[in-house]
Design a protein around this motif. Structure first.
Motif, PDB file in Angstrom:
ATOM      1  N   VAL A  33       0.852  -1.213   0.072  1.00 24.53           N
ATOM      2  CA  VAL A  33      -0.185  -0.132  -0.061  1.00 24.53           C
ATOM      3  C   VAL A  33       0.929   1.104  -0.168  1.00 24.53           C
ATOM      4  CG1 VAL A  33      -2.016   1.359   1.121  1.00 24.53           C
ATOM      5  CG2 VAL A  33      -1.711  -1.299   1.358  1.00 24.53           C
ATOM      6  N   ASN A  40      -3.850   4.155  -0.780  1.00 27.77           N
ATOM      7  CA  ASN A  40      -4.880   4.171   0.284  1.00 27.77           C
ATOM      8  C   ASN A  40      -5.568   2.874   0.143  1.00 27.77           C
ATOM      9  OD1 ASN A  40      -4.432   7.027   0.781  1.00 27.77           O
ATOM     10  ND2 ASN A  40      -5.064   7.433  -1.554  1.00 27.77           N
ATOM     11  N   PHE A  41      -5.561   2.305   1.388  1.00 24.95           N
ATOM     12  CA  PHE A  41      -6.830   1.042   1.507  1.00 24.95           C
ATOM     13  C   PHE A  41      -7.504   1.052   2.674  1.00 24.95           C
ATOM     14  CE2 PHE A  41      -6.359  -3.749   0.768  1.00 24.95           C
ATOM     15  CZ  PHE A  41      -7.590  -4.053   1.383  1.00 24.95           C
ATOM     16  N   GLN A  43     -10.695  -0.341   4.873  1.00 27.99           N
ATOM     17  CA  GLN A  43     -11.349  -1.494   5.006  1.00 27.99           C
ATOM     18  C   GLN A  43     -12.347  -1.654   6.120  1.00 27.99           C
ATOM     19  OE1 GLN A  43      -8.736  -4.781   6.409  1.00 27.99           O
ATOM     20  NE2 GLN A  43     -10.442  -6.322   6.364  1.00 27.99           N
ATOM     21  N   VAL A  61       2.902  -0.980   4.087  1.00 33.38           N
ATOM     22  CA  VAL A  61       2.572   0.506   4.026  1.00 33.38           C
ATOM     23  C   VAL A  61       3.289   1.479   4.172  1.00 33.38           C
ATOM     24  CG1 VAL A  61       0.565   1.960   5.235  1.00 33.38           C
ATOM     25  CG2 VAL A  61       0.347  -0.724   5.690  1.00 33.38           C
ATOM     26  N   ASN A  70      -1.306   4.462   3.249  1.00 35.79           N
ATOM     27  CA  ASN A  70      -2.393   4.765   4.155  1.00 35.79           C
ATOM     28  C   ASN A  70      -3.304   3.676   4.143  1.00 35.79           C
ATOM     29  OD1 ASN A  70      -1.808   7.769   4.907  1.00 35.79           O
ATOM     30  ND2 ASN A  70      -2.069   7.708   2.432  1.00 35.79           N
ATOM     31  N   TYR A  71      -3.423   2.883   5.417  1.00 37.04           N
ATOM     32  CA  TYR A  71      -4.348   1.813   5.643  1.00 37.04           C
ATOM     33  C   TYR A  71      -5.205   2.040   6.699  1.00 37.04           C
ATOM     34  CZ  TYR A  71      -5.847  -3.196   5.181  1.00 37.04           C
ATOM     35  OH  TYR A  71      -6.493  -4.280   5.143  1.00 37.04           O
ATOM     36  N   GLU A  72      -6.442   2.189   6.531  1.00 40.58           N
ATOM     37  CA  GLU A  72      -7.771   2.377   7.469  1.00 40.58           C
ATOM     38  C   GLU A  72      -8.687   1.357   7.845  1.00 40.58           C
ATOM     39  OE1 GLU A  72     -11.398   5.388   8.130  1.00 40.58           O
ATOM     40  OE2 GLU A  72      -9.732   6.174   7.336  1.00 40.58           O
ATOM     41  N   PHE A  94      -1.098   3.714   9.787  1.00 37.26           N
ATOM     42  CA  PHE A  94      -2.004   2.877   9.794  1.00 37.26           C
ATOM     43  C   PHE A  94      -3.094   3.183  10.905  1.00 37.26           C
ATOM     44  CE2 PHE A  94      -2.686  -1.796   9.070  1.00 37.26           C
ATOM     45  CZ  PHE A  94      -3.781  -2.003   9.815  1.00 37.26           C
TER      46      PHE A  94
END
Length: 463
Positions: A33, A40-41, A43, A61, A70-72, A94
């Motif tokens: 990511v 940008n991910f 979930q 990430v 960026n992982y949300e 994250f």
């Protein structure tokens, strides 16, 4: 890949179902990511997994320098990834608001490249990991709520050799570490653990290290630290270790507190600083046993109280005449240690002791011009004595900062109305000791110069 090329942006929103990366024959099933560009991910549900954990699959990430990932996680599950790497060489963020991460072998924030920056913010959900590194580059983990379980090898906060800082800010929720918890690992490292008012940090087994060769700082802001069933807890370890616990709240050490332990090196530092940050607060520390390595009178390792704080240690059992130690195992161990030598003891009881910041409202008032190096209070319960000698290991650095000649230091006792100088006393400026003899009562004691409860008047001369 999300954001493969430099300058590109890739975005994926997942609301359910499953996303699986798996190539067991190649050992190369990896999710990126933000590889070179921006990824940008988001979930909100479903399962993201790397099925074959034994093949060391990774979720990155923020991978390369210049990349941003960026992982949300707002729901669903991340399962089976052996490593979750936030900010390897790029900028990684994250955010976990809900959901869970399961069976991740490692959670790493900038573990390999000092150019990276990793930020993990947790406001809910459950994080399950075998190990966590907060790492080589600049990184921070902030937990406001939820449950973080580090169930395998260790949680290490700050492993850099270049002076960069790893931070775990536990503002709320629960942090449970089932093995080693180490803050400031190795020379040159800086690690910080903040524990907030509604937070609890627990180390269940193995060792707790604060300043394990590096600089380790634990800021306690009303929360609780439980060091239960650990083999030992070290505040300052190895020759270059410098560990400081500062603030107010509760620390329970269910074994031996080693403070400090340098294996012969005299440069190791371990300090506990009760700090009310401007408001009356108490730092309470309970331990099963205390081990102190002899460091000599130049050491600043010890117990401190400042900014309206009070430090409370274990009550001391008394079953007969003889020497008892508050905060040490000998008279010269740690700054602000007190040795109590009772004679003519009758009965079996305890002595409760505390170290006060001079501006704590429970400490007896001192007039302007008084110079105070330390204030202690001792209360006897269920026993009597005919006389006592108290030896105070005074804070020489504090004396120097107030321009007090150490030879001028004197012990004082508060009689309920005023501070009175103890007549029978001695000063050892080499070992940094003030000795008060022939005492017949306990209560508030102080060491300093010209300590007086009465305000100074004005002298008028008529000619």
């Amino acid at each position: 890949f999300l954001g493969y090329d430099a300058g590109s942006t890739g975005t994926l929103t997942m609301t359910g179902g499953s996303l699986t990366a798996n190539d067991p024959g190649v050992n190369a099933a990896v999710m990126f990511v933000g590889y070179n560009g921006v990824g940008n991910f988001v979930q909100t549900g479903g399962v993201v997994s790397n099925i074959d954990q034994s093949s060391f699959k990774y979720l990155y990430v923020g991978y390369n320098a210049g990349a941003s990932g960026n992982y949300e996680l707002d729901g669903g599950i991340i399962a089976g990834c052996s490593h979750v790497i936030v900010g390897k060489a790029g900028q990684g963020t994250f955010v976990q608001n809900a959901g869970s991460t399961n069976n991740a072998l490692y959670i790493m924030l900038t573990p390999w490249d000092a150019t990276g920056q990793g930020i993990y913010t947790m406001s809910g959900g459950v994080l399950n990991a075998s190990s966590m590194d907060l790492g080589i580059g600049q990184c921070a983990f902030t937990q406001y709520a939820g449950q973080a379980n580090i169930g395998g090898s260790y949680l290490r906060i700050g492993e850099s050799t270049t002076g960069k800082t790893g931070i775990y800010a536990l503002a709320g929720g629960l942090l449970t570490v089932s093995n080693e918890l180490s803050i400031g690992v190795g020379a040159g490292s800086i690690g910080i653990l903040d524990v907030g008012l509604s937070a609890t940090a627990t180390c269940v087994s193995s060792y707790f290290y604060l300043g394990n060769g590096g600089i380790g700082i634990c800021n306690l802001r009303g929360g609780t630290i439980n060091l239960s069933s650990v083999a030992a807890s070290y505040f300052g370890r190895n020759g270059t270790g410098n560990g400081t616990l500062q603030g107010w709240g509760t620390v329970n050490v269910n074994n031996t507190l080693c403070m400090p332990w340098g294996y012969g090196a005299k440069t190791v530092v371990g300090r506990v600083v009760a700090d009310g940050f401007g408001t009356d607060h108490t730092l309470g520390i309970a331990y099963n046993a205390l081990a102190v390595e002899t460091l000599g009178p130049a050491s600043i390792s010890g117990w401190y109280a400042q900014n309206h704080a009070k430090l409370v240690l274990n009550a001391i059992p008394v079953s007969g005449s003889g020497v008892k130690y508050w905060g040490g195992v000998s008279a010269t161990d740690l700054v602000n240690t007190v040795t109590l030598n009772f004679a003519g003891v009758a009965g079996t009881g305890t002595v409760a002791g505390a170290l006060f910041a001079p501006n704590h409202t429970a400490a007896p008032r001192c007039a302007g011009g008084s110079k105070i190096v330390g204030v202690w209070k001792f209360d006897a319960a269920d026993f009597t004595f005919t006389s006592a000698t108290l030896t105070f290991r005074y804070d020489a650095t504090n004396a120097v900062s107030q321009a007090i000649a150490e030879s001028n230091l004197k012990p004082y006792w508060h009689n309920g109305s005023d501070w009175t100088r103890i007549v029978d006393y001695g000063v050892d400026t080499t070992r940094k000791l003030v000795v008060a003899s022939n005492l017949t009562a306990l209560g508030f004691f102080a060491v300093g110069e010209n300590i007086d409860s009465r305000p100074r008047g004005t002298v008028i001369i008529w000619r």
